[in-house]
Motif scaffolding. Structure first.
Motif, PDB file in Angstrom:
ATOM      1  N   PHE A 204     -46.668 -14.159 -33.541  1.00  0.00           N
ATOM      2  CA  PHE A 204     -47.367 -13.153 -34.848  1.00  0.00           C
ATOM      3  C   PHE A 204     -47.997 -12.027 -34.102  1.00  0.00           C
ATOM      4  O   PHE A 204     -47.877 -10.944 -34.506  1.00  0.00           O
ATOM      5  N   VAL A 205     -48.768 -12.453 -32.766  1.00  0.00           N
ATOM      6  CA  VAL A 205     -49.330 -11.399 -32.298  1.00  0.00           C
ATOM      7  C   VAL A 205     -48.281 -10.324 -31.672  1.00  0.00           C
ATOM      8  O   VAL A 205     -48.475  -9.053 -31.483  1.00  0.00           O
ATOM      9  N   ILE A 206     -47.295 -10.894 -31.082  1.00  0.00           N
ATOM     10  CA  ILE A 206     -46.241  -9.949 -30.582  1.00  0.00           C
ATOM     11  C   ILE A 206     -45.722  -8.968 -31.692  1.00  0.00           C
ATOM     12  O   ILE A 206     -45.524  -7.921 -31.374  1.00  0.00           O
ATOM     13  N   ASP A 207     -45.476  -9.630 -32.798  1.00  0.00           N
ATOM     14  CA  ASP A 207     -45.034  -8.990 -33.926  1.00  0.00           C
ATOM     15  C   ASP A 207     -45.912  -7.925 -34.424  1.00  0.00           C
ATOM     16  O   ASP A 207     -45.714  -6.604 -34.740  1.00  0.00           O
ATOM     17  N   LEU A 208     -47.140  -8.319 -34.344  1.00  0.00           N
ATOM     18  CA  LEU A 208     -48.293  -7.473 -35.014  1.00  0.00           C
ATOM     19  C   LEU A 208     -48.511  -6.294 -34.416  1.00  0.00           C
ATOM     20  O   LEU A 208     -48.733  -5.232 -34.785  1.00  0.00           O
ATOM     21  N   LEU A 209     -48.632  -6.354 -32.963  1.00  0.00           N
ATOM     22  CA  LEU A 209     -49.239  -5.375 -32.112  1.00  0.00           C
ATOM     23  C   LEU A 209     -47.935  -4.570 -31.356  1.00  0.00           C
ATOM     24  O   LEU A 209     -48.020  -3.755 -30.523  1.00  0.00           O
ATOM     25  N   GLY A 210     -46.547  -5.041 -31.777  1.00  0.00           N
ATOM     26  CA  GLY A 210     -45.459  -4.326 -31.243  1.00  0.00           C
ATOM     27  C   GLY A 210     -45.274  -4.406 -29.763  1.00  0.00           C
ATOM     28  O   GLY A 210     -44.821  -3.407 -29.201  1.00  0.00           O
TER      29      GLY A 210
ATOM     30  N   ARG B  62     -53.617   1.804 -25.376  1.00  0.00           N
ATOM     31  CA  ARG B  62     -52.482   2.740 -25.876  1.00  0.00           C
ATOM     32  C   ARG B  62     -52.606   3.669 -27.054  1.00  0.00           C
ATOM     33  O   ARG B  62     -51.748   4.062 -27.405  1.00  0.00           O
ATOM     34  N   GLY B  63     -53.595   3.477 -27.815  1.00  0.00           N
ATOM     35  CA  GLY B  63     -53.925   4.125 -29.017  1.00  0.00           C
ATOM     36  C   GLY B  63     -53.424   3.433 -30.456  1.00  0.00           C
ATOM     37  O   GLY B  63     -53.284   4.278 -31.358  1.00  0.00           O
ATOM     38  N   ASN B  64     -53.148   2.265 -30.077  1.00  0.00           N
ATOM     39  CA  ASN B  64     -52.580   1.429 -31.438  1.00  0.00           C
ATOM     40  C   ASN B  64     -53.685   1.289 -32.319  1.00  0.00           C
ATOM     41  O   ASN B  64     -54.556   0.265 -31.912  1.00  0.00           O
ATOM     42  N   ALA B  65     -53.826   2.016 -33.486  1.00  0.00           N
ATOM     43  CA  ALA B  65     -55.122   1.633 -34.306  1.00  0.00           C
ATOM     44  C   ALA B  65     -55.178   0.232 -34.998  1.00  0.00           C
ATOM     45  O   ALA B  65     -56.050  -0.393 -35.011  1.00  0.00           O
ATOM     46  N   LEU B  66     -53.902  -0.234 -34.916  1.00  0.00           N
ATOM     47  CA  LEU B  66     -53.842  -1.855 -35.767  1.00  0.00           C
ATOM     48  C   LEU B  66     -54.405  -2.542 -34.708  1.00  0.00           C
ATOM     49  O   LEU B  66     -55.120  -3.682 -35.125  1.00  0.00           O
ATOM     50  N   ALA B  67     -54.020  -2.450 -33.350  1.00  0.00           N
ATOM     51  CA  ALA B  67     -54.823  -3.381 -32.452  1.00  0.00           C
ATOM     52  C   ALA B  67     -56.167  -3.314 -32.315  1.00  0.00           C
ATOM     53  O   ALA B  67     -56.817  -4.291 -32.159  1.00  0.00           O
ATOM     54  N   ARG B  68     -56.807  -2.022 -32.571  1.00  0.00           N
ATOM     55  CA  ARG B  68     -58.285  -2.164 -32.889  1.00  0.00           C
ATOM     56  C   ARG B  68     -58.846  -2.916 -33.819  1.00  0.00           C
ATOM     57  O   ARG B  68     -59.727  -3.588 -33.832  1.00  0.00           O
ATOM     58  N   LEU B  69     -57.993  -2.823 -34.981  1.00  0.00           N
ATOM     59  CA  LEU B  69     -58.582  -3.800 -36.184  1.00  0.00           C
ATOM     60  C   LEU B  69     -58.343  -5.183 -35.790  1.00  0.00           C
ATOM     61  O   LEU B  69     -59.164  -6.099 -36.066  1.00  0.00           O
ATOM     62  N   TYR B  70     -57.323  -5.355 -35.115  1.00  0.00           N
ATOM     63  CA  TYR B  70     -56.985  -6.781 -34.755  1.00  0.00           C
ATOM     64  C   TYR B  70     -58.110  -7.570 -33.897  1.00  0.00           C
ATOM     65  O   TYR B  70     -58.633  -8.586 -33.880  1.00  0.00           O
ATOM     66  N   LEU B  71     -58.515  -6.626 -32.993  1.00  0.00           N
ATOM     67  CA  LEU B  71     -59.540  -6.995 -31.934  1.00  0.00           C
ATOM     68  C   LEU B  71     -60.839  -7.322 -32.767  1.00  0.00           C
ATOM     69  O   LEU B  71     -61.678  -8.137 -32.361  1.00  0.00           O
TER      70      LEU B  71
ATOM     71  N   VAL C 160     -56.530  -5.689 -26.490  1.00  0.00           N
ATOM     72  CA  VAL C 160     -57.327  -4.338 -25.582  1.00  0.00           C
ATOM     73  C   VAL C 160     -55.920  -3.542 -25.011  1.00  0.00           C
ATOM     74  O   VAL C 160     -56.326  -2.468 -25.013  1.00  0.00           O
ATOM     75  N   ALA C 161     -55.173  -4.254 -24.549  1.00  0.00           N
ATOM     76  CA  ALA C 161     -53.857  -3.329 -23.923  1.00  0.00           C
ATOM     77  C   ALA C 161     -53.322  -2.417 -24.643  1.00  0.00           C
ATOM     78  O   ALA C 161     -53.494  -1.166 -24.687  1.00  0.00           O
ATOM     79  N   GLN C 162     -53.107  -2.814 -26.113  1.00  0.00           N
ATOM     80  CA  GLN C 162     -52.421  -2.168 -27.036  1.00  0.00           C
ATOM     81  C   GLN C 162     -53.361  -1.046 -27.678  1.00  0.00           C
ATOM     82  O   GLN C 162     -53.181  -0.075 -28.046  1.00  0.00           O
TER      83      GLN C 162
ATOM     84  N   SER D  56     -54.028  -5.199 -45.147  1.00  0.00           N
ATOM     85  CA  SER D  56     -54.048  -4.255 -46.126  1.00  0.00           C
ATOM     86  C   SER D  56     -54.086  -2.738 -45.531  1.00  0.00           C
ATOM     87  O   SER D  56     -53.669  -2.082 -46.065  1.00  0.00           O
ATOM     88  N   TYR D  57     -54.834  -2.709 -44.385  1.00  0.00           N
ATOM     89  CA  TYR D  57     -54.928  -1.494 -43.749  1.00  0.00           C
ATOM     90  C   TYR D  57     -53.458  -1.335 -43.508  1.00  0.00           C
ATOM     91  O   TYR D  57     -53.126   0.165 -43.570  1.00  0.00           O
ATOM     92  N   GLN D  58     -52.636  -2.100 -42.868  1.00  0.00           N
ATOM     93  CA  GLN D  58     -51.475  -1.819 -42.406  1.00  0.00           C
ATOM     94  C   GLN D  58     -50.700  -1.238 -43.725  1.00  0.00           C
ATOM     95  O   GLN D  58     -49.904  -0.270 -43.481  1.00  0.00           O
ATOM     96  N   PHE D  59     -50.593  -2.058 -44.682  1.00  0.00           N
ATOM     97  CA  PHE D  59     -50.042  -1.367 -45.904  1.00  0.00           C
ATOM     98  C   PHE D  59     -50.425  -0.158 -46.329  1.00  0.00           C
ATOM     99  O   PHE D  59     -49.843   0.809 -46.971  1.00  0.00           O
TER     100      PHE D  59
END
Length: 557
Positions: free
Chosen positions: A258-264, A323-332, A318-320, A379-382
């Motif tokens: 799930f984390v692999i797919d969510l964070l690309g 890199r500027g991944n907004a979804l990763a910040r929300l995941y954290l 943290v790594a993603q 929901s943010y991703q949507f």
């Protein structure tokens, strides 16, 4: 055509609304509220339990029945005995229960009085069929007169989550103290069930692995907590003990995917993270295989696996995010509290001073909060997808408008007419119009004068047709009128009125020829246009004959 544009504008407006609701600040605010709520619950954890202190001694029982002193029960299971003395000072009813954990295979309490006479024997456990007098609890009632007593408790279990230490409490205090824990169990399992079905639905509809993996993660935690906290046994009669450990072994792997797919995380873009993820999943697969041979170690492998995916989730997030991944910040943000409470649940074996709340409750609430927060992340991703969709729809609407609009007059063009003809009902009509005088004014006064003639005619006629019919410019001096109601005479009358406006504005050579056809007269739309065109030229011929008879014989078409 108009309906098509209206529909696209409607969808675009909804996309913009979703974008506003899907903003990152909204997710952050709700996340803070949820963690504040769990903090308040944590402050009230000690509840109302006022247990009688027991200073007991543990021993491990071997196969031949001999006992060896030990400090604690083994996490990988076995048989153990606990012995303690206690005094009941009053005549109130009491209960005996276990603190720290409810993961107990079988137990048996024996209470003797000061003369060594047995006054109580009670059995229970997840693998025992004895009924529980208290919902979702292993407690047994003690109805004894004041005095000194000795408690001997024997435990047998394939594994233990923590140290299930016996304690005695007054019945009225105990009933009040267990309410919070029981409420948390039912509430959080309801969250798991509801959001689990939601993610299953998303996985089936969207056909994306990320949703399927998170649904498996939720399912694993649902089975684990429902079994460990007696819900499966009490409500459904399910007593398979390894439902506590086996689902978590698989859900840990599902969470990594799930984390692999969510964070690309991909081998091409993030090779180091991808290698780490494969290593972690490989170790978890090894845990599953070893557990098939040594099932009493399965819960320990669960514990290690949870620690691994918690650490991997934070490192990957943290790594993603770096890199500027907004979804990763929300995941954290969603994972931060889950990491702290999750680590607590897998490392703490004794909740000092806490009796009515189990370690299972801490892990349960931690997962429930993360599930809720990740639903907000989703929901943010949507919302991001809706932003992209809204922008695409806006571009498509603009392109469609440009493609369907005549630049000079602003009228729908020939392409728009083709679309409109597909929608024309059988009672509808098509009228072709040929405007007179365009060549004369272009040649005599210049193209600016000819353009003004076209604009004046289109304005005069489109205002009169309003919403009852649609005027199209096909190019040059050719126009077309479509009417769903089929009001031919009404249209032709307004055509004459528009020509009268041109004459009144000084266009003495202005005029129009037209021919109408009803949709039911032709099977094919091309035939419909051909027949309308034929009738228009027939009308033009009749007008010329009439003009010659009246002495007006100039060709100004």
């Amino acid at each position: 055509m108009n309906n098509t544009l209206k529909s696209m504008r409607h969808r675009t407006s909804w996309g913009l609304a979703d974008r506003a609701c899907g903003g990152m600040h909204w997710v952050r605010s709700l996340a803070c509220l949820l963690w504040a709520a769990i903090l308040l619950v944590g402050i009230s954890v000690p509840a109302h339990a006022t247990p009688i202190g027991l200073q007991g001694r543990w021993s491990v029982l071997s196969a031949d029945g001999s006992a060896q002193p030990t400090d604690k029960v083994s996490a990988t299971g076995g048989r153990f005995r606990y012995e303690a003395e206690f005094v009941l000072a009053g005549a109130e009813q009491h209960v005996i229960d276990f603190k720290n954990s409810s993961v107990i295979g079988r137990f048996e309490h024996r209470v003797t009085d000061s003369q060594g006479r047995e006054v109580l024997r009670a059995r229970g456990g997840l693998q025992d069929t004895s009924p529980n007098p208290f919902f979702l609890r292993h407690a047994r009632e003690l109805t004894l007169p004041p005095g000194a007593y000795k408690l001997v408790t024997e435990l047998e279990s394939p594994f233990f989550l923590a140290h299930p230490e016996p304690y005695v409490d007054r019945l009225d205090n105990y009933r009040q103290a267990i309410k919070l824990g029981n409420a948390l169990v039912l509430l959080c399992l309801g969250v798991f069930l509801g959001l689990g079905l939601y993610y299953v639905s998303l996985a089936l509809i969207r056909r994306q692995r990320v949703h399927a993996m998170y649904a498996l993660f939720i399912l694993g935690n649902l089975l684990y907590n429902a079994t460990a906290l007696l819900v499966a046994r009490e409500l459904f009669g399910v007593d398979w003990f390894y439902l506590i450990s086996a689902p978590i072994l698989l859900s840990n792997i599902a969470y990594i995917v799930f984390v692999i797919d969510l964070l690309g995380i991909r081998a091409e873009t993030t090779p180091r993270l991808h290698r780490v993820s494969q290593l972690v999943m490989g170790l978890m697969v090894v845990f599953v295989l070893v557990s098939l041979v040594k099932p009493n170690w399965s819960l320990e492998f669960d514990r290690v696996g949870v620690g691994m995916f918690l650490l991997f989730g934070v490192v990957a997030g943290v790594a993603q995010a770096w890199r500027g991944n907004a979804l990763a910040r929300l995941y954290l943000l969603a994972n931060a509290g889950f990491f702290v409470s999750g680590v607590t649940a897998i490392t703490v074996l004794d909740l000092e001073g806490v009796f009515a709340i189990y370690i299972e409750h801490i892990g349960l609430v931690a997962v429930a909060i993360e599930v809720l927060l990740l639903a907000l992340v989703l929901s943010y991703q949507f919302g991001l997808l809706e932003q992209e969709k809204a922008a695409a729809l806006a571009r498509a609407e603009n392109n469609l408008r440009l493609a369907c609009t005549d630049a000079l007059t602003g009228l729908p063009n020939r392409y728009a007419l083709e679309i409109e003809l597909e929608r024309l009902p059988q009672v509808g009509t098509l009228t072709f119009v040929d405007l007179d005088g365009l060549k004369h004014y272009n040649d005599t006064y210049g193209h600016a004068s000819g353009d003004q003639l076209l604009r004046d005619f289109s304005n005069a006629l489109s205002v009169r047709l309003a919403e009852r019919a649609t005027l199209h410019r096909l190019g040059g001096d050719e126009f077309a009128v479509t009417s769903h109601a089929g009001e031919v005479q009404w249209i032709e009358q307004h055509l004459n009125d528009a020509v009268a406006v041109l004459l009144g504005n000084g266009y003495q050579f202005g005029g129009a020829s037209f021919g109408s056809v009803r949709a039911f007269e032709c099977v094919q739309r091309d035939q419909l246009k051909h027949l309308a065109d034929t009738r228009m030229y027939e009308h033009k011929r009749r007008r010329r004959v009439r003009d010659r008879v009246s002495g007006f014989d100039q060709d100004v078409a």
